[in-house]
Scaffold this motif. Structure first.
Motif, PDB file in Angstrom:
ATOM      1  N   ASP A  90      -5.403 -36.631 -16.657  1.00  0.00           N
ATOM      2  CA  ASP A  90      -4.275 -35.760 -17.002  1.00  0.00           C
ATOM      3  C   ASP A  90      -3.124 -35.964 -16.021  1.00  0.00           C
ATOM      4  O   ASP A  90      -1.955 -36.028 -16.420  1.00  0.00           O
ATOM      5  CB  ASP A  90      -4.701 -34.290 -16.994  1.00  0.00           C
ATOM      6  CG  ASP A  90      -5.567 -33.909 -18.182  1.00  0.00           C
ATOM      7  OD1 ASP A  90      -5.631 -34.698 -19.155  1.00  0.00           O
ATOM      8  OD2 ASP A  90      -6.200 -32.820 -18.142  1.00  0.00           O
ATOM      9  N   ARG A  91      -3.432 -36.062 -14.719  1.00  0.00           N
ATOM     10  CA  ARG A  91      -2.383 -36.294 -13.702  1.00  0.00           C
ATOM     11  C   ARG A  91      -1.730 -37.653 -13.923  1.00  0.00           C
ATOM     12  O   ARG A  91      -0.511 -37.789 -13.846  1.00  0.00           O
ATOM     13  CB  ARG A  91      -2.975 -36.205 -12.300  1.00  0.00           C
ATOM     14  CG  ARG A  91      -3.188 -34.777 -11.833  1.00  0.00           C
ATOM     15  CD  ARG A  91      -3.470 -34.694 -10.337  1.00  0.00           C
ATOM     16  NE  ARG A  91      -4.687 -35.411  -9.946  1.00  0.00           N
ATOM     17  CZ  ARG A  91      -5.914 -34.889  -9.954  1.00  0.00           C
ATOM     18  NH1 ARG A  91      -6.080 -33.636 -10.321  1.00  0.00           N
ATOM     19  NH2 ARG A  91      -6.954 -35.603  -9.599  1.00  0.00           N
ATOM     20  N   GLU A  94       0.524 -37.443 -16.904  1.00  0.00           N
ATOM     21  CA  GLU A  94       1.743 -36.702 -16.549  1.00  0.00           C
ATOM     22  C   GLU A  94       2.684 -37.577 -15.745  1.00  0.00           C
ATOM     23  O   GLU A  94       3.900 -37.572 -15.975  1.00  0.00           O
ATOM     24  CB  GLU A  94       1.356 -35.442 -15.766  1.00  0.00           C
ATOM     25  CG  GLU A  94       2.486 -34.484 -15.524  1.00  0.00           C
ATOM     26  CD  GLU A  94       3.127 -33.972 -16.815  1.00  0.00           C
ATOM     27  OE1 GLU A  94       4.357 -33.792 -16.810  1.00  0.00           O
ATOM     28  OE2 GLU A  94       2.427 -33.772 -17.819  1.00  0.00           O
ATOM     29  N   ARG A  97       4.337 -39.982 -18.133  1.00  0.00           N
ATOM     30  CA  ARG A  97       5.360 -39.293 -18.933  1.00  0.00           C
ATOM     31  C   ARG A  97       6.642 -39.131 -18.125  1.00  0.00           C
ATOM     32  O   ARG A  97       7.744 -39.296 -18.647  1.00  0.00           O
ATOM     33  CB  ARG A  97       4.844 -37.919 -19.380  1.00  0.00           C
ATOM     34  CG  ARG A  97       3.990 -37.966 -20.589  1.00  0.00           C
ATOM     35  CD  ARG A  97       3.732 -36.566 -21.156  1.00  0.00           C
ATOM     36  NE  ARG A  97       2.576 -36.628 -22.024  1.00  0.00           N
ATOM     37  CZ  ARG A  97       1.344 -36.262 -21.686  1.00  0.00           C
ATOM     38  NH1 ARG A  97       1.108 -35.751 -20.505  1.00  0.00           N
ATOM     39  NH2 ARG A  97       0.356 -36.393 -22.541  1.00  0.00           N
ATOM     40  N   LYS A  98       6.464 -38.774 -16.867  1.00  0.00           N
ATOM     41  CA  LYS A  98       7.651 -38.603 -16.005  1.00  0.00           C
ATOM     42  C   LYS A  98       8.385 -39.922 -15.840  1.00  0.00           C
ATOM     43  O   LYS A  98       9.606 -39.955 -15.769  1.00  0.00           O
ATOM     44  CB  LYS A  98       7.243 -38.048 -14.640  1.00  0.00           C
ATOM     45  CG  LYS A  98       6.844 -36.599 -14.674  1.00  0.00           C
ATOM     46  CD  LYS A  98       6.418 -36.129 -13.296  1.00  0.00           C
ATOM     47  CE  LYS A  98       5.921 -34.698 -13.338  1.00  0.00           C
ATOM     48  NZ  LYS A  98       5.444 -34.254 -12.040  1.00  0.00           N
TER      49      LYS A  98
END
Length: 107
Positions: A90-91, A94, A97-98
Motif C-alpha cells: 500500500d505504501r 501510494e 501514485r504521488k
C-alpha cells in the motif's frame, strides 16, 4: 409340667430349631452379600475400563489440540506477515501514485 413340654405344646421352637433357623437366615444373607459383592466387582471393573478409555480419549484429544494449536500459531504468523506485506505494498502504491500524479497548479 416341664417348660420343654409346654414349649412343644405352645409351638415355641426349641433352641436347636432356633439355631438352625438363624443359620439359614445367615446363609441366605451371606449368599445375597456375595452376589452383591460380585456385582460391585463387575461394576468396578467396568468403571476402571471406562476410566482407562476416557484417559486414552483425553490424551488423543490433547494431541489433536496441540497439533491444532501449532497450526493456529503458524496461521496467525502468516496473517501478520501478509498484513505487513499488504501495508508495504500500500505504501509503495501510494508512493507510485504521488510520482505519476501531476503537481497541483497554483491559481
Amino acid at each position: 409340667m416341664h417348660t420343654e413340654d409346654a414349649d412343644d405344646w405352645l409351638g415355641i421352637p426349641t433352641p436347636l430349631e432356633t439355631s438352625k433357623q438363624h443359620i439359614l437366615l445367615l446363609e441366605n444373607e451371606i449368599a445375597e452379600l456375595n452376589q452383591q459383592l460380585r456385582a460391585a466387582r463387575e461394576n468396578i471393573f467396568k468403571l476402571v475400563n471406562m476410566q482407562a478409555q476416557t484417559e486414552r480419549d483425553r490424551d488423543e484429544a490433547l494431541g489433536r489440540l496441540r497439533e491444532r494449536s501449532g497450526e493456529a500459531a503458524r496461521l496467525r504468523q502468516q496473517v501478520r506477515d501478509l498484513e505487513l506485506l499488504g501495508r508495504a505494498k500500500d505504501r509503495a502504491n501510494e508512493d507510485l501514485r504521488k510520482q505519476i500524479q501531476p503537481p497541483a497548479r497554483a491559481r
